[in-house]
Design a protein around this motif. Sequence first.
Motif, PDB file in Angstrom:
ATOM      1  N   GLU A 133       9.345  11.846  -1.741  1.00 41.61           N
ATOM      2  CA  GLU A 133       9.620  12.820  -0.680  1.00 41.61           C
ATOM      3  C   GLU A 133       8.544  13.913  -0.664  1.00 41.61           C
ATOM      4  O   GLU A 133       8.119  14.362   0.407  1.00 41.61           O
ATOM      5  CB  GLU A 133      11.019  13.417  -0.858  1.00 41.61           C
ATOM      6  N   GLU A 134       8.083  14.291  -1.829  1.00 43.41           N
ATOM      7  CA  GLU A 134       7.005  15.281  -1.910  1.00 43.41           C
ATOM      8  C   GLU A 134       5.759  14.774  -1.171  1.00 43.41           C
ATOM      9  O   GLU A 134       5.126  15.512  -0.413  1.00 43.41           O
ATOM     10  CB  GLU A 134       6.658  15.489  -3.390  1.00 43.41           C
ATOM     11  N   THR A 135       5.428  13.502  -1.409  1.00 37.98           N
ATOM     12  CA  THR A 135       4.277  12.913  -0.716  1.00 37.98           C
ATOM     13  C   THR A 135       4.527  12.869   0.790  1.00 37.98           C
ATOM     14  O   THR A 135       3.645  13.205   1.592  1.00 37.98           O
ATOM     15  CB  THR A 135       3.997  11.486  -1.235  1.00 37.98           C
ATOM     16  N   MET A 136       5.721  12.468   1.181  1.00 33.81           N
ATOM     17  CA  MET A 136       6.003  12.346   2.618  1.00 33.81           C
ATOM     18  C   MET A 136       5.934  13.697   3.320  1.00 33.81           C
ATOM     19  O   MET A 136       5.559  13.778   4.483  1.00 33.81           O
ATOM     20  CB  MET A 136       7.364  11.680   2.854  1.00 33.81           C
ATOM     21  N   GLU A 137       6.281  14.761   2.613  1.00 35.02           N
ATOM     22  CA  GLU A 137       6.148  16.084   3.232  1.00 35.02           C
ATOM     23  C   GLU A 137       4.688  16.369   3.551  1.00 35.02           C
ATOM     24  O   GLU A 137       4.364  16.874   4.636  1.00 35.02           O
ATOM     25  CB  GLU A 137       6.775  17.156   2.330  1.00 35.02           C
ATOM     26  N   LYS A 138       3.797  16.011   2.610  1.00 34.26           N
ATOM     27  CA  LYS A 138       2.359  16.171   2.870  1.00 34.26           C
ATOM     28  C   LYS A 138       1.907  15.296   4.031  1.00 34.26           C
ATOM     29  O   LYS A 138       1.109  15.713   4.873  1.00 34.26           O
ATOM     30  CB  LYS A 138       1.545  15.797   1.621  1.00 34.26           C
ATOM     31  N   VAL A 139       2.400  14.065   4.035  1.00 34.72           N
ATOM     32  CA  VAL A 139       1.994  13.101   5.067  1.00 34.72           C
ATOM     33  C   VAL A 139       2.449  13.579   6.452  1.00 34.72           C
ATOM     34  O   VAL A 139       1.667  13.597   7.406  1.00 34.72           O
ATOM     35  CB  VAL A 139       2.566  11.700   4.757  1.00 34.72           C
ATOM     36  N   ARG A 140       3.705  13.972   6.548  1.00 34.65           N
ATOM     37  CA  ARG A 140       4.227  14.413   7.853  1.00 34.65           C
ATOM     38  C   ARG A 140       3.431  15.611   8.350  1.00 34.65           C
ATOM     39  O   ARG A 140       3.104  15.713   9.536  1.00 34.65           O
ATOM     40  CB  ARG A 140       5.716  14.767   7.737  1.00 34.65           C
ATOM     41  N   LYS A 141       3.117  16.511   7.450  1.00 33.10           N
ATOM     42  CA  LYS A 141       2.338  17.690   7.823  1.00 33.10           C
ATOM     43  C   LYS A 141       0.944  17.269   8.295  1.00 33.10           C
ATOM     44  O   LYS A 141       0.475  17.696   9.346  1.00 33.10           O
ATOM     45  CB  LYS A 141       2.242  18.654   6.624  1.00 33.10           C
ATOM     46  N   ALA A 142       0.308  16.378   7.536  1.00 34.62           N
ATOM     47  CA  ALA A 142      -1.059  15.945   7.877  1.00 34.62           C
ATOM     48  C   ALA A 142      -1.096  15.256   9.230  1.00 34.62           C
ATOM     49  O   ALA A 142      -2.053  15.408   9.996  1.00 34.62           O
ATOM     50  CB  ALA A 142      -1.601  15.015   6.789  1.00 34.62           C
ATOM     51  N   VAL A 143      -0.061  14.495   9.557  1.00 34.39           N
ATOM     52  CA  VAL A 143      -0.049  13.711  10.810  1.00 34.39           C
ATOM     53  C   VAL A 143       0.592  14.508  11.957  1.00 34.39           C
ATOM     54  O   VAL A 143       0.638  14.047  13.089  1.00 34.39           O
ATOM     55  CB  VAL A 143       0.677  12.354  10.585  1.00 34.39           C
ATOM     56  N   ASN A 144       1.087  15.709  11.647  1.00 32.96           N
ATOM     57  CA  ASN A 144       1.759  16.533  12.661  1.00 32.96           C
ATOM     58  C   ASN A 144       3.073  15.943  13.125  1.00 32.96           C
ATOM     59  O   ASN A 144       3.404  15.959  14.306  1.00 32.96           O
ATOM     60  CB  ASN A 144       0.847  16.782  13.851  1.00 32.96           C
ATOM     61  N   LYS A 198      14.707   9.863  -9.441  1.00 34.02           N
ATOM     62  CA  LYS A 198      13.420  10.475  -9.812  1.00 34.02           C
ATOM     63  C   LYS A 198      12.312  10.030  -8.865  1.00 34.02           C
ATOM     64  O   LYS A 198      11.464  10.828  -8.459  1.00 34.02           O
ATOM     65  CB  LYS A 198      13.024  10.069 -11.245  1.00 34.02           C
ATOM     66  N   ALA A 199      12.299   8.744  -8.529  1.00 34.83           N
ATOM     67  CA  ALA A 199      11.257   8.208  -7.641  1.00 34.83           C
ATOM     68  C   ALA A 199      11.330   8.883  -6.273  1.00 34.83           C
ATOM     69  O   ALA A 199      10.305   9.239  -5.685  1.00 34.83           O
ATOM     70  CB  ALA A 199      11.408   6.691  -7.500  1.00 34.83           C
ATOM     71  N   ARG A 200      12.544   9.063  -5.767  1.00 37.43           N
ATOM     72  CA  ARG A 200      12.722   9.702  -4.454  1.00 37.43           C
ATOM     73  C   ARG A 200      12.123  11.095  -4.411  1.00 37.43           C
ATOM     74  O   ARG A 200      11.544  11.501  -3.415  1.00 37.43           O
ATOM     75  CB  ARG A 200      14.220   9.781  -4.102  1.00 37.43           C
ATOM     76  N   GLU A 201      12.283  11.836  -5.504  1.00 37.24           N
ATOM     77  CA  GLU A 201      11.738  13.196  -5.538  1.00 37.24           C
ATOM     78  C   GLU A 201      10.235  13.180  -5.333  1.00 37.24           C
ATOM     79  O   GLU A 201       9.694  13.938  -4.524  1.00 37.24           O
ATOM     80  CB  GLU A 201      12.055  13.863  -6.881  1.00 37.24           C
ATOM     81  N   ALA A 247       0.841  -1.203   0.000  1.00 36.82           N
ATOM     82  CA  ALA A 247       0.000   0.000   0.000  1.00 36.82           C
ATOM     83  C   ALA A 247       0.876   1.253   0.000  1.00 36.82           C
ATOM     84  O   ALA A 247       0.584   2.233  -0.698  1.00 36.82           O
ATOM     85  CB  ALA A 247      -0.934  -0.012   1.206  1.00 36.82           C
ATOM     86  N   ALA A 248       1.962   1.203   0.773  1.00 37.95           N
ATOM     87  CA  ALA A 248       2.881   2.342   0.806  1.00 37.95           C
ATOM     88  C   ALA A 248       3.534   2.534  -0.568  1.00 37.95           C
ATOM     89  O   ALA A 248       3.657   3.663  -1.051  1.00 37.95           O
ATOM     90  CB  ALA A 248       3.940   2.135   1.888  1.00 37.95           C
ATOM     91  N   ASP A 249       3.938   1.426  -1.210  1.00 38.46           N
ATOM     92  CA  ASP A 249       4.537   1.505  -2.562  1.00 38.46           C
ATOM     93  C   ASP A 249       3.615   2.259  -3.514  1.00 38.46           C
ATOM     94  O   ASP A 249       4.065   3.064  -4.335  1.00 38.46           O
ATOM     95  CB  ASP A 249       4.708   0.098  -3.177  1.00 38.46           C
ATOM     96  N   ILE A 250       2.336   1.934  -3.422  1.00 31.37           N
ATOM     97  CA  ILE A 250       1.366   2.473  -4.384  1.00 31.37           C
ATOM     98  C   ILE A 250       1.044   3.934  -4.060  1.00 31.37           C
ATOM     99  O   ILE A 250       1.102   4.811  -4.916  1.00 31.37           O
ATOM    100  CB  ILE A 250       0.073   1.626  -4.362  1.00 31.37           C
ATOM    101  N   LEU A 251       0.723   4.172  -2.785  1.00 32.93           N
ATOM    102  CA  LEU A 251       0.193   5.501  -2.432  1.00 32.93           C
ATOM    103  C   LEU A 251       1.276   6.565  -2.362  1.00 32.93           C
ATOM    104  O   LEU A 251       0.997   7.746  -2.536  1.00 32.93           O
ATOM    105  CB  LEU A 251      -0.592   5.413  -1.118  1.00 32.93           C
ATOM    106  N   ILE A 252       2.514   6.160  -2.141  1.00 32.74           N
ATOM    107  CA  ILE A 252       3.566   7.175  -2.033  1.00 32.74           C
ATOM    108  C   ILE A 252       3.760   7.891  -3.375  1.00 32.74           C
ATOM    109  O   ILE A 252       4.254   9.020  -3.427  1.00 32.74           O
ATOM    110  CB  ILE A 252       4.881   6.565  -1.500  1.00 32.74           C
ATOM    111  N   TYR A 253       3.326   7.241  -4.485  1.00 28.95           N
ATOM    112  CA  TYR A 253       3.378   7.910  -5.794  1.00 28.95           C
ATOM    113  C   TYR A 253       2.005   8.426  -6.208  1.00 28.95           C
ATOM    114  O   TYR A 253       1.814   8.833  -7.358  1.00 28.95           O
ATOM    115  CB  TYR A 253       3.958   6.957  -6.852  1.00 28.95           C
ATOM    116  N   MET A 254       1.039   8.390  -5.290  1.00 32.92           N
ATOM    117  CA  MET A 254      -0.330   8.824  -5.595  1.00 32.92           C
ATOM    118  C   MET A 254      -0.846   8.102  -6.836  1.00 32.92           C
ATOM    119  O   MET A 254      -1.573   8.689  -7.666  1.00 32.92           O
ATOM    120  CB  MET A 254      -0.384  10.348  -5.849  1.00 32.92           C
TER     121      MET A 254
END
Length: 325
Positions: free
Chosen positions: A311-322, A305-308, A133-140
């Motif tokens: 990481e963009e998704t993780m920034e959103k995630v970290r913000k959403a989860v505080n 390229k994948a990391r970029e 699930a993480a593999d899939i959703l981290i790339y939206m």
Amino acid sequence: MRILSGMRPTGKLHVGNLVGALNNWVKLQEEHECFYFVADWHALTTGYDDTKKLRSNTIEVIKGFVASGVDPEKSVVFVQSAVKQHAELHLIFSMLVSVGRLERIPTYKEIKEEMNYKDLSSVGFLAYPVLQAADILIYMAEGVPVGEDQVCHVELTREIARRFNYYYGEVFPEPQPILSEVPRLPGLDGRKMSKSYNNILELDEPWESVEKKVLKMVTDPARKRRTDPGDPNNCPAWGYHKAFTTSQDELNWVIEGCKTAKIGCVECKRKLLENMKRVLDPIREKYNSFTDNDIMDIAIEGSRKAREVAEETMEKVRKAVNLLF
Ligand code: TRP
Ligand code: SF4
């Protein structure tokens, strides 16, 4: 649409992977933004006790992708363990799934039974679909090309996305499985094609070996003698014809000739081999044209390229989860 799919590096890819998945991946990259990766962390869930071949298998799998037509200029081709963000998202997702839910996923029981010689009581193996699930959703990703057996993992992914969005705000889409229209290619013995059954044709299998194996391949047991009529639907070789023989006339010639015993199995397989050669020769040639270093370059660039994106998704995630430290 953003597309993502992956394969575990358990050995060299085979012709079943080509027919069942890679051909579809290649088609999808013409119309969509595709991410294709080697799930080396997933390989650890069952292969934790022997990782000597993990690196070389990963290289062979990427070679197989590219030889089959996955174009690293069009698609992002990468290695899961080179994008650590997957592990971070997996950890957060693991809070959103119950142990009971994971125990009830069909693949969990099936693989445990299939590999009953092995201890698969680990947290990691149970949480295999959470990592997926993480593999899939981290790339939206919105589309996930998978086999029938993996649909339950995409369903879990949708549940996790919904639950995350419910607790923390709308971040993730709900991805859909994309099923290939081509039926699964049987193994040479008629069972499911699998390395552990020793019934595969590797993607770079030398032609002499393909010939030998196809001529020995199981056929309809009703055709004991040349004069006994058969039924292609009871014959694994017919599964190969459906995948490799594109001419409708030739397909009709097989059905008609088999059912009336007008053709023999060797004749039928010679025609099949002709058609397989046309597809497999260029793939083998391409496969053998890559050095391990060429493949490393592709993997390094793709993983960057994948990391970029991850990481963009993780920034959103970290913000959403505080999680902002
Ligand atoms: N579980 C998949 C398989 O065994 C491999 C995989 C891992 C995968 N992560 C994925 C497939 C994400 C699609 C999307 O075939
Ligand atoms: Fe199979 Fe062809 Fe023989 Fe029929 S004639 S049993 S399809 S190999």
